[in-house]
Design an enzyme around this catalytic site. Structure first.
Site, PDB file in Angstrom:
ATOM      1  N   LYS A 191       7.240  -9.422  -0.920  1.00 58.03           N
ATOM      2  CA  LYS A 191       6.967  -9.855   0.456  1.00 58.03           C
ATOM      3  C   LYS A 191       8.062 -10.793   0.992  1.00 58.03           C
ATOM      4  O   LYS A 191       8.899 -11.267   0.242  1.00 58.03           O
ATOM      5  CB  LYS A 191       5.582 -10.509   0.513  1.00 58.03           C
ATOM      6  CG  LYS A 191       4.455  -9.565   0.043  1.00 58.03           C
ATOM      7  CD  LYS A 191       4.146  -8.459   1.029  1.00 58.03           C
ATOM      8  CE  LYS A 191       3.413  -7.262   0.474  1.00 58.03           C
ATOM      9  NZ  LYS A 191       2.060  -7.429   0.029  1.00 58.03           N
TER      10      LYS A 191
HETATM   11  C1  LIG Z   1       0.695  -6.710  -0.479  1.00 61.70           C
HETATM   12  C2  LIG Z   1      -0.477  -6.489   0.373  1.00 61.70           C
HETATM   13  C3  LIG Z   1      -1.737  -7.038   0.081  1.00 61.70           C
HETATM   14  C4  LIG Z   1      -2.051  -7.699  -1.222  1.00 61.70           C
HETATM   15  O1  LIG Z   1      -1.273  -8.813  -1.479  1.00 61.70           O
HETATM   16  P1  LIG Z   1      -1.349  -9.498  -2.913  1.00 61.70           P
HETATM   17  O2  LIG Z   1      -0.739 -10.858  -2.659  1.00 61.70           O
HETATM   18  O3  LIG Z   1      -0.549  -8.665  -3.849  1.00 61.70           O
HETATM   19  O4  LIG Z   1      -2.766  -9.602  -3.300  1.00 61.70           O
HETATM   20  C5  LIG Z   1      -2.751  -6.869   0.994  1.00 61.70           C
HETATM   21  N1  LIG Z   1      -2.574  -6.189   2.132  1.00 61.70           N
HETATM   22  C6  LIG Z   1      -1.392  -5.630   2.434  1.00 61.70           C
HETATM   23  C7  LIG Z   1      -1.253  -4.895   3.728  1.00 61.70           C
HETATM   24  C8  LIG Z   1      -0.311  -5.741   1.556  1.00 61.70           C
HETATM   25  O5  LIG Z   1       0.852  -5.145   1.836  1.00 61.70           O
END
Ligand SMILES: *Cc1c(COP(=O)(O)O)cnc(C)c1O
Length: 410
Positions: A191
């Site tokens: 991210k």
């Molecule tokens: C990455 C992601 C998540 C989950 O995030 P984590 O921190 O890995 O739990 C949830 N929703 C979307 C749209 C994502 O891309």
């Protein structure tokens, strides 16, 4: 054949500052939730202009605890988008509530008109996802929520650094009249801001923030928790059955420095996006990602769309060709109705999402991150152009050729 080494789909941007901060935390003697997490929460809340923030060990945990803290559970319906990561829907299922899918609009985000059609007497909340970092139409969503007395929980996994109408996602609207009940960010490795694993929930209601804090740490009451964290105290009380969702100081130490780099990294993402857009806008076989000129995109993802009717190859072949050229691509997302875990629900009328299913085969996410070099961006552009040129459907001979007169040339 490769002019430059493999360009992965993503590479996290971790510098010496993060490494030093982790070492310092390790040496400090305090590893779990403590002073660094408190600082990270404070600085993050200030950055997104939200009064309260609760650090969590993933966005998934944050979505789950937000739903739980708002009292959503069995018998309730929660409306979300089919074009998301499975976590969004899993969290709803884990509370005992029923996920309901509203279809997407042309920009790939949840369509407020489709949400309106899905609202029933059991609907309790809307969970929009800012796909790739493009803000959803929050005014329309907040207005539906007001009208039907629904909670809004934003899955802002892609949206740290995104703005909606001039204000950061998490801040609410400009005249302070509307804000979501909870906004949940992800700090997963891929991210825009990463702590390896981690997340943050921001909210405007301090009472909800208190409740979430208790639920994130086993249900241990806040006062008891304050005593518990003072050295030498052993006493605590568990007020209700909670979760283990707190973020460690080791991770928060990384997050503090990632946050400081975020504005610069979004500028680089935006610059690379312009290079991509400039190169691809003229190719009829491609459609560049949608943008909204009143909101700032975080450019977490560069989601290119293929105009498949103009191409002799499909999306999978496009990705294979780019991989042979040394470029890693990805797809965001496999729509929820196509996953086996959702198969039984996919056929229900209120989960029909034909626009999401039609968009899916066209989507390819290209590499886009601040520690790509400009040469790598140019190489991706050249490779995409080559792939498109050799996969371009030839015009039917005798129709368009006759019109352009090319056949008549000596
Ligand atoms: C990455 C992601 C998540 C989950 O995030 P984590 O921190 O890995 O739990 C949830 N929703 C979307 C749209 C994502 O891309």
């Amino acid at each position: 054949m490769n002019e430059i080494p493999y360009i992965p789909f993503h590479r996290p941007d971790i510098g010496q500052e993060e490494i030093d901060a982790v070492v310092q935390t390790l040496r400090s003697g305090w590893l779990t939730t403590g002073p660094r997490t408190e600082q990270f929460e404070r600085e993050f809340a200030a950055y997104v202009q939200s009064p309260c923030a609760q650090a969590v060990n993933s966005c998934t945990a944050g979505l789950h605890v937000a739903l739980a803290a708002l009292g959503i559970g069995s018998g309730d319906e929660v409306i979300t988008t089919p074009l998301t990561f499975c976590a969004t829907v899993n969290c709803i299922l884990q509370t005992g509530a029923t996920p309901v899918l509203a279809d997407v609009g042309p920009d790939g985000n949840i369509d407020p008109d489709s949400i309106a059609q899905r609202i029933t007497g059991r609907t309790r909340a809307i969970m929009p996802v800012h796909l790739g970092g493009l803000a959803c139409d929050m005014d329309a969503i907040w207005s539906l929520a007001r009208e039907h007395r629904l909670f809004v929980i934003e899955d802002a996994a892609h949206a740290v650094g995104s703005h909606y109408r001039g204000r950061p996602i998490g801040a609410g609207d400009s005249d302070g009249r509307a804000a979501s009940d909870a906004v949940v960010f992800s700090f997963y490795a891929t991210k825009n801001l990463t702590t390896g694993e981690g997340g943050m929930v921001t909210m405007h209601d301090p009472a909800l923030a208190d409740r979430m804090r208790v639920l994130c740490l086993h249900g241990i009451s806040k006062d008891a928790w304050n005593r518990y964290t003072e050295h030498g105290s052993w006493y605590y009380e568990v007020q209700e059955s909670g979760f283990k969702y707190n973020l460690s100081d080791i991770q928060s130490a990384i997050g503090i420095h990632q946050l400081r780099k975020l504005e610069t990294s979004i500028q680089v993402r935006a610059a690379y996006t312009s290079m991509y857009n400039h190169a691809f806008a003229g190719l009829p076989e491609l459609e560049v990602p949608p943008q909204c000129h009143t909101s700032r995109h975080s450019w977490h993802l560069y989601m290119l769309r293929l105009n498949l009717e103009r191409l002799g190859i499909d999306r999978n072949e496009f990705i294979r060709v780019l991989k042979r050229k040394g470029i890693g691509c990805s797809v965001h997302f496999i729509p929820i109705p196509l996953h086996p875990f959702f198969a039984a629900d996919a056929n229900l009328a209120w989960n029909h999402c034909p626009r999401a299913l039609a968009l899916y085969p066209r989507l390819v996410s290209l590499p886009l991150y601040p520690n790509m070099t400009e040469d790598q961006v140019l190489y991706v552009i050249k490779s995409v152009q080559e792939t498109i040129c050799s996969a371009r459907k030839t015009r039917p001979v005798g129709v368009s050729a006759a019109i352009t007169g090319e056949l008549g040339k000596p």
